[in-house]
Design a protein around this motif. Sequence first.
Motif, mmCIF file in Angstrom:
data_model
loop_
_atom_site.group_PDB
_atom_site.id
_atom_site.type_symbol
_atom_site.label_atom_id
_atom_site.label_comp_id
_atom_site.label_asym_id
_atom_site.label_seq_id
_atom_site.Cartn_x
_atom_site.Cartn_y
_atom_site.Cartn_z
ATOM 1 N N MET A 1 0.845 -1.197 0.000
ATOM 2 C CA MET A 1 0.000 0.000 0.000
ATOM 3 C C MET A 1 0.874 1.238 0.000
ATOM 4 S SD MET A 1 -3.045 -0.754 2.604
ATOM 5 C CE MET A 1 -3.743 -2.387 2.718
ATOM 6 N N CYS A 2 0.492 2.181 -0.821
ATOM 7 C CA CYS A 2 1.336 3.352 -0.889
ATOM 8 C C CYS A 2 0.534 4.630 -0.735
ATOM 9 C CB CYS A 2 2.183 3.301 -2.126
ATOM 10 S SG CYS A 2 3.773 3.974 -1.716
ATOM 11 N N HIS A 68 -1.284 9.199 -7.421
ATOM 12 C CA HIS A 68 -1.034 7.920 -6.743
ATOM 13 C C HIS A 68 0.433 7.555 -6.829
ATOM 14 C CE1 HIS A 68 -1.240 3.380 -6.546
ATOM 15 N NE2 HIS A 68 -2.203 3.643 -5.668
ATOM 16 N N THR A 69 0.978 7.040 -5.739
ATOM 17 C CA THR A 69 2.241 6.316 -5.808
ATOM 18 C C THR A 69 1.935 4.861 -5.504
ATOM 19 O OG1 THR A 69 2.674 6.900 -3.503
ATOM 20 C CG2 THR A 69 3.788 8.225 -5.199
ATOM 21 N N ARG A 70 2.459 3.961 -6.334
ATOM 22 C CA ARG A 70 2.046 2.555 -6.265
ATOM 23 C C ARG A 70 3.118 1.677 -5.635
ATOM 24 N NH1 ARG A 70 1.882 -1.927 -10.748
ATOM 25 N NH2 ARG A 70 0.369 -3.344 -9.818
ATOM 26 N N THR A 73 0.936 -4.808 -5.905
ATOM 27 C CA THR A 73 0.555 -6.090 -5.303
ATOM 28 C C THR A 73 0.053 -7.048 -6.374
ATOM 29 O OG1 THR A 73 -1.744 -5.457 -4.878
ATOM 30 C CG2 THR A 73 -0.137 -4.954 -3.153
ATOM 31 N N HIS A 83 -1.312 3.609 -11.520
ATOM 32 C CA HIS A 83 -2.604 4.279 -11.380
ATOM 33 C C HIS A 83 -2.424 5.729 -11.829
ATOM 34 C CE1 HIS A 83 -3.976 1.328 -7.970
ATOM 35 N NE2 HIS A 83 -2.974 0.809 -8.665
ATOM 36 N N ASN A 97 -5.389 2.611 -2.976
ATOM 37 C CA ASN A 97 -4.423 1.969 -2.087
ATOM 38 C C ASN A 97 -5.110 0.760 -1.493
ATOM 39 O OD1 ASN A 97 -2.798 4.856 -0.510
ATOM 40 N ND2 ASN A 97 -2.334 3.794 -2.382
ATOM 41 N N ILE A 99 -5.909 -3.721 -1.502
ATOM 42 C CA ILE A 99 -6.009 -4.962 -2.273
ATOM 43 C C ILE A 99 -7.477 -5.354 -2.401
ATOM 44 C CG2 ILE A 99 -5.517 -7.454 -2.241
ATOM 45 C CD1 ILE A 99 -2.882 -6.806 -0.837
ATOM 46 N N THR A 121 -3.856 -5.138 -12.896
ATOM 47 C CA THR A 121 -4.094 -4.837 -11.476
ATOM 48 C C THR A 121 -5.453 -5.340 -10.990
ATOM 49 O OG1 THR A 121 -5.127 -2.719 -11.973
ATOM 50 C CG2 THR A 121 -2.746 -2.708 -11.648
ATOM 51 N N ASP A 122 -5.520 -5.535 -9.679
ATOM 52 C CA ASP A 122 -6.810 -5.780 -9.023
ATOM 53 C C ASP A 122 -7.692 -4.523 -9.088
ATOM 54 O OD1 ASP A 122 -4.861 -4.534 -7.424
ATOM 55 O OD2 ASP A 122 -5.792 -5.166 -5.558
ATOM 56 N N THR A 123 -7.044 -3.361 -9.046
ATOM 57 C CA THR A 123 -7.748 -2.070 -8.992
ATOM 58 C C THR A 123 -8.680 -1.831 -10.169
ATOM 59 O OG1 THR A 123 -5.876 -1.117 -7.816
ATOM 60 C CG2 THR A 123 -7.342 0.428 -8.943
HETATM 61 N N1 GLU Z 1 -3.328 -3.375 -5.368
HETATM 62 C C1 GLU Z 1 -3.100 -2.216 -6.168
HETATM 63 C C2 GLU Z 1 -2.083 -2.488 -7.248
HETATM 64 O O1 GLU Z 1 -1.339 -3.417 -7.190
HETATM 65 C C3 GLU Z 1 -2.718 -0.983 -5.330
HETATM 66 C C4 GLU Z 1 -1.365 -1.067 -4.698
HETATM 67 C C5 GLU Z 1 -1.065 0.144 -3.798
HETATM 68 O O2 GLU Z 1 -1.706 0.281 -2.761
HETATM 69 O O3 GLU Z 1 -0.147 0.917 -4.136
HETATM 70 O O4 GLU Z 1 -2.002 -1.782 -8.199
#
Ligand code: GLU
Length: 223
Positions: A1-2, A68-70, A73, A83, A97, A99, A121-123
């Motif tokens: 998480m970022c 966003h800074t990533r 995951t 992102h 941020n 999962i 990504t899951d996002t």
């Molecule tokens: N799960 C997301 C990804 O892998 C967000 C990761 C994050 O919190 O930076 O893109």
Amino acid sequence: MCGIVGYIGRREAAPLIVEGLKKLEYRGYDSFGVATIGKTLELDKHKGRISDNSQSALRLKGKIGIGHTRWATHGIPNDANAHPHLDCSGTIAVVHNGIIENYAALRRQLTARGHTFRSETDTEVIVHLIEEEYGTKKDLLAAVQAVVPKLEGSYALLIVADKEERMIVARNASPLVIGIGDGENFAASDMTPILEYTERAMFLEDGDIASVSGSEVTIFNNG
Ligand code: GLU
């Protein structure tokens, strides 16, 4: 998480967001990106360090923006997986941020319904789900309120759309704070990027969804 940073108000959003993301560098990251709403939705995202790649992000136009800074995951660190993520039409943008644990099933269903995915990504499932709800509800807050119950996992989310003069934000098990300014408001994963502008802040709780304009913040929980 970022880290995440969002802005809405009277200033150009992109320079403020880039500076804010730099202040979150201490959390570590592998890629970053910014989307703004001006005349249209503009997007810039890169693998690597903000200090080496921020010139093009600084040129984005608009007084509403999310960044966003990533810390990857799901999916390797590259430009496509950075992102913000966009819906099929490129008019809605999401930063996240956390999962999304049930993303694989959601992605299969969305693909079967004709959505095109641009990342691993899951996002990205979140923005396509919002796209579907926004298509019928024509209201970004109502669309996000309909999507959040379908998500399992952790999230701090910022969402913008080119037809809406506001940010929608949502939190579950990932920190999110709204900074209250004078004719401008902020959202971020912690106070570091906001403190330069205001010390007034509201820390969201799990289940909160908020509509944030330049002059107003409304927080909903369970509707
Ligand atoms: N799960 C997301 C990804 O892998 C967000 C990761 C994050 O919190 O930076 O893109």
